[in-house]
Design a protein around this motif. Sequence first.
Motif, PDB file in Angstrom:
ATOM      1  N   LEU A 189       0.810  -1.213   0.000  1.00  0.00           N
ATOM      2  CA  LEU A 189       0.000   0.000   0.000  1.00  0.00           C
ATOM      3  C   LEU A 189       0.845   1.266   0.000  1.00  0.00           C
ATOM      4  O   LEU A 189       0.417   2.298  -0.496  1.00  0.00           O
ATOM      5  CB  LEU A 189      -0.966  -0.008   1.180  1.00  0.00           C
ATOM      6  CG  LEU A 189      -1.991  -1.147   1.175  1.00  0.00           C
ATOM      7  CD1 LEU A 189      -2.926  -1.009   2.363  1.00  0.00           C
ATOM      8  CD2 LEU A 189      -2.757  -1.191  -0.124  1.00  0.00           C
ATOM      9  N   GLY A 190       2.052   1.192   0.534  1.00  0.00           N
ATOM     10  CA  GLY A 190       2.939   2.336   0.539  1.00  0.00           C
ATOM     11  C   GLY A 190       3.420   2.735  -0.844  1.00  0.00           C
ATOM     12  O   GLY A 190       3.986   3.815  -1.022  1.00  0.00           O
ATOM     13  N   GLN A 191       3.175   1.892  -1.827  1.00  0.00           N
ATOM     14  CA  GLN A 191       3.562   2.201  -3.202  1.00  0.00           C
ATOM     15  C   GLN A 191       2.406   2.793  -4.009  1.00  0.00           C
ATOM     16  O   GLN A 191       2.589   3.183  -5.159  1.00  0.00           O
ATOM     17  CB  GLN A 191       4.086   0.938  -3.908  1.00  0.00           C
ATOM     18  CG  GLN A 191       5.349   0.395  -3.266  1.00  0.00           C
ATOM     19  CD  GLN A 191       6.468   1.434  -3.230  1.00  0.00           C
ATOM     20  OE1 GLN A 191       6.772   2.069  -4.223  1.00  0.00           O
ATOM     21  NE2 GLN A 191       7.064   1.618  -2.069  1.00  0.00           N
ATOM     22  N   THR A 192       1.218   2.869  -3.421  1.00  0.00           N
ATOM     23  CA  THR A 192       0.072   3.425  -4.143  1.00  0.00           C
ATOM     24  C   THR A 192       0.090   4.952  -4.076  1.00  0.00           C
ATOM     25  O   THR A 192       0.554   5.533  -3.096  1.00  0.00           O
ATOM     26  CB  THR A 192      -1.261   2.905  -3.555  1.00  0.00           C
ATOM     27  OG1 THR A 192      -1.391   3.359  -2.214  1.00  0.00           O
ATOM     28  CG2 THR A 192      -1.336   1.382  -3.622  1.00  0.00           C
ATOM     29  N   GLU A 193      -0.415   5.579  -5.108  1.00  0.00           N
ATOM     30  CA  GLU A 193      -0.415   7.043  -5.171  1.00  0.00           C
ATOM     31  C   GLU A 193      -1.257   7.668  -4.053  1.00  0.00           C
ATOM     32  O   GLU A 193      -0.873   8.681  -3.485  1.00  0.00           O
ATOM     33  CB  GLU A 193      -0.905   7.526  -6.542  1.00  0.00           C
ATOM     34  CG  GLU A 193       0.106   7.288  -7.646  1.00  0.00           C
ATOM     35  CD  GLU A 193       1.483   7.884  -7.345  1.00  0.00           C
ATOM     36  OE1 GLU A 193       1.562   9.067  -6.946  1.00  0.00           O
ATOM     37  OE2 GLU A 193       2.485   7.163  -7.494  1.00  0.00           O
ATOM     38  N   ILE A 194      -2.402   7.062  -3.731  1.00  0.00           N
ATOM     39  CA  ILE A 194      -3.268   7.651  -2.709  1.00  0.00           C
ATOM     40  C   ILE A 194      -2.605   7.613  -1.332  1.00  0.00           C
ATOM     41  O   ILE A 194      -2.705   8.568  -0.558  1.00  0.00           O
ATOM     42  CB  ILE A 194      -4.673   6.984  -2.686  1.00  0.00           C
ATOM     43  CG1 ILE A 194      -5.631   7.777  -1.789  1.00  0.00           C
ATOM     44  CG2 ILE A 194      -4.600   5.543  -2.250  1.00  0.00           C
ATOM     45  CD1 ILE A 194      -5.966   9.151  -2.284  1.00  0.00           C
ATOM     46  N   VAL A 195      -1.887   6.531  -1.012  1.00  0.00           N
ATOM     47  CA  VAL A 195      -1.193   6.454   0.277  1.00  0.00           C
ATOM     48  C   VAL A 195      -0.040   7.451   0.304  1.00  0.00           C
ATOM     49  O   VAL A 195       0.156   8.156   1.301  1.00  0.00           O
ATOM     50  CB  VAL A 195      -0.720   5.013   0.573  1.00  0.00           C
ATOM     51  CG1 VAL A 195       0.202   4.975   1.784  1.00  0.00           C
ATOM     52  CG2 VAL A 195      -1.929   4.101   0.804  1.00  0.00           C
ATOM     53  N   LYS A 196       0.701   7.557  -0.783  1.00  0.00           N
ATOM     54  CA  LYS A 196       1.789   8.544  -0.843  1.00  0.00           C
ATOM     55  C   LYS A 196       1.248   9.962  -0.669  1.00  0.00           C
ATOM     56  O   LYS A 196       1.849  10.793   0.012  1.00  0.00           O
ATOM     57  CB  LYS A 196       2.545   8.430  -2.164  1.00  0.00           C
ATOM     58  CG  LYS A 196       3.398   7.189  -2.271  1.00  0.00           C
ATOM     59  CD  LYS A 196       4.079   7.135  -3.618  1.00  0.00           C
ATOM     60  CE  LYS A 196       4.883   5.872  -3.790  1.00  0.00           C
ATOM     61  NZ  LYS A 196       5.548   5.817  -5.105  1.00  0.00           N
TER      62      LYS A 196
END
Length: 102
Positions: free
Chosen positions: A65-72
Amino acid sequence: MKVAFKMKLKPGFEREYQKRHDEIWPELAQLLKDNGISDYTIFLDEETHTLFAVQKLSGQSSQDLGQTEIVKKWWAYMADLMDTNPDNSPVSVPLKEVFHLD
């Protein structure tokens, strides 16, 4: 399975942290749910500014999930309130379960 971890809130940002989580972005909440994260609670120790989080996990997450745009984007949004790593992810320390009463 449950996991717990702690993070650090910068002093003076308690209300803003609460406000931002009260208004969590629907697409972020949905991403968490879609990846088996539920019953997610964050507590604050007001004396030490330590955030204590517990989340229930079911199944296997299909992505980091840390690689998803929304989490970033969320991490960048929260970075001014918390101790963070260079990528804006919160400094997070996993906690070991030592007791559970069902």
